[in-house]
Design a protein around this motif. Structure first.
Motif, mmCIF file in Angstrom:
data_model
loop_
_atom_site.group_PDB
_atom_site.id
_atom_site.type_symbol
_atom_site.label_atom_id
_atom_site.label_comp_id
_atom_site.label_asym_id
_atom_site.label_seq_id
_atom_site.Cartn_x
_atom_site.Cartn_y
_atom_site.Cartn_z
ATOM 1 N N PRO A 1 -47.861 6.923 33.790
ATOM 2 C CA PRO A 1 -47.665 8.363 33.999
ATOM 3 C C PRO A 1 -48.617 9.264 33.229
ATOM 4 O O PRO A 1 -48.663 10.471 33.506
ATOM 5 N N ALA B 1 -47.376 13.920 30.953
ATOM 6 C CA ALA B 1 -46.701 12.882 31.716
ATOM 7 C C ALA B 1 -46.418 13.396 33.122
ATOM 8 O O ALA B 1 -45.849 14.483 33.289
ATOM 9 N N ASP B 2 -46.811 12.637 34.109
ATOM 10 C CA ASP B 2 -46.547 12.960 35.507
ATOM 11 C C ASP B 2 -45.140 12.475 35.848
ATOM 12 O O ASP B 2 -44.873 11.270 35.868
ATOM 13 N N VAL B 3 -44.217 13.404 36.147
ATOM 14 C CA VAL B 3 -42.841 13.008 36.410
ATOM 15 C C VAL B 3 -42.674 12.362 37.784
ATOM 16 O O VAL B 3 -41.614 11.804 38.084
ATOM 17 N N TRP C 1 -44.513 9.822 38.680
ATOM 18 C CA TRP C 1 -45.236 8.565 38.466
ATOM 19 C C TRP C 1 -44.726 7.456 39.370
ATOM 20 O O TRP C 1 -45.478 6.534 39.724
ATOM 21 N N HIS C 2 -43.462 7.531 39.767
ATOM 22 C CA HIS C 2 -42.862 6.451 40.556
ATOM 23 C C HIS C 2 -43.493 6.299 41.927
ATOM 24 O O HIS C 2 -43.385 5.239 42.552
ATOM 25 N N ARG D 1 -36.239 9.700 35.788
ATOM 26 C CA ARG D 1 -37.676 9.605 36.060
ATOM 27 C C ARG D 1 -38.478 10.294 34.959
ATOM 28 O O ARG D 1 -39.488 9.773 34.489
ATOM 29 N N GLU D 2 -38.003 11.477 34.526
ATOM 30 C CA GLU D 2 -38.722 12.190 33.471
ATOM 31 C C GLU D 2 -38.625 11.442 32.148
ATOM 32 O O GLU D 2 -39.598 11.383 31.393
ATOM 33 N N ALA E 1 -41.066 8.752 32.321
ATOM 34 C CA ALA E 1 -42.414 9.319 32.256
ATOM 35 C C ALA E 1 -42.808 9.605 30.813
ATOM 36 O O ALA E 1 -43.907 9.269 30.368
ATOM 37 N N ARG E 2 -41.905 10.230 30.067
ATOM 38 C CA ARG E 2 -42.192 10.573 28.681
ATOM 39 C C ARG E 2 -42.348 9.315 27.821
ATOM 40 O O ARG E 2 -43.256 9.241 26.985
ATOM 41 N N HIS F 1 -45.801 18.003 35.753
ATOM 42 C CA HIS F 1 -46.344 17.447 34.509
ATOM 43 C C HIS F 1 -45.614 18.026 33.302
ATOM 44 O O HIS F 1 -45.289 19.211 33.269
#
Length: 203
Positions: A57, A95-97, A99-100, A124-125, A128-129, A171
């Motif tokens: 991410p 971080a791209d939330v 990413w999935h 998801r977030e 990502a983090r 992001h």
């Protein structure tokens, strides 16, 4: 013959020092530029660091121009502003939330993995983090491996930086990092680290 701790590691002493013992967070840099080839070399090394489900991410926005830097500075805390204004390169690490969406490509042996996160924005977030933070750790070491110094900073307004540079809303800005050749006065004194006995336990 007694084996030293350094001899138990696969890296030679010089590499150990370059990456860890002699490396510090830099607060001042020379004017020598950091070019795209150097950044690409760092990325090509550190992208192999492990993450959960091979998630990737981390997104890196490089601020090179004076105009881009001026857009950032109002959101940087006073203690970090001058060194950010004068560093040869500042990276905004986010971080791209979503990413999935890349899991079918990056985690192909689990075809349904993307669907695990589609209806779970909070989970998801969080992932990502977590995974982007791992990647940032690898990035710091990669910058050092290139013979450069990293100056990661948490003193800034993340929401403001997100509005300014990532208006798409997908992001989350985690850290700013100044990158360059350290100036002679770049370092503070080495701060203490916890000993093995306080960190590691065995059952």
């Amino acid at each position: 013959m007694t084996t030293t701790a350094e001899e138990l590691l696969a890296l030679d002493r010089a590499a150990q020092d370059l990456l860890f013992r002699a490396a510090r967070t830099a607060n001042a840099f020379t004017a020598e530029p950091v070019d795209d080839e150097q950044v690409r070399a760092v990325h090509d090394l550190v992208r192999y660091g492990p993450t959960a489900m091979n998630a990737q991410p981390l997104r890196v926005l490089l601020l090179r121009s004076a105009a881009a830097r001026e857009r950032l500075l109002p959101y940087v805390s006073a203690g970090n502003r001058d060194k950010t204004a004068t560093a040869p390169l500042t990276a905004v690490l986010a971080a791209d939330v979503d990413w999935h969406d890349r899991l079918p490509e990056l985690f192909p042996h689990r075809p349904g993995a993307r669907d695990w996160f589609t209806g779970d924005p909070a989970g998801r977030e969080a992932q990502a983090r977590f995974n982007a933070a791992l990647q940032i750790g690898y990035l710091v070491v990669g910058v050092r491996a290139a013979g450069l110094a990293a100056g990661p900073m948490a003193g800034f307004d993340p929401a403001g930086v997100e509005r300014e540079f990532f208006p798409d809303g997908r992001h989350r800005v985690l850290l700013l990092m100044n990158i360059g050749r350290p100036a002679p006065d770049a370092w503070q004194e080495r701060l203490p680290r916890l000993p093995y006995e306080e960190v590691v336990s065995t059952l």
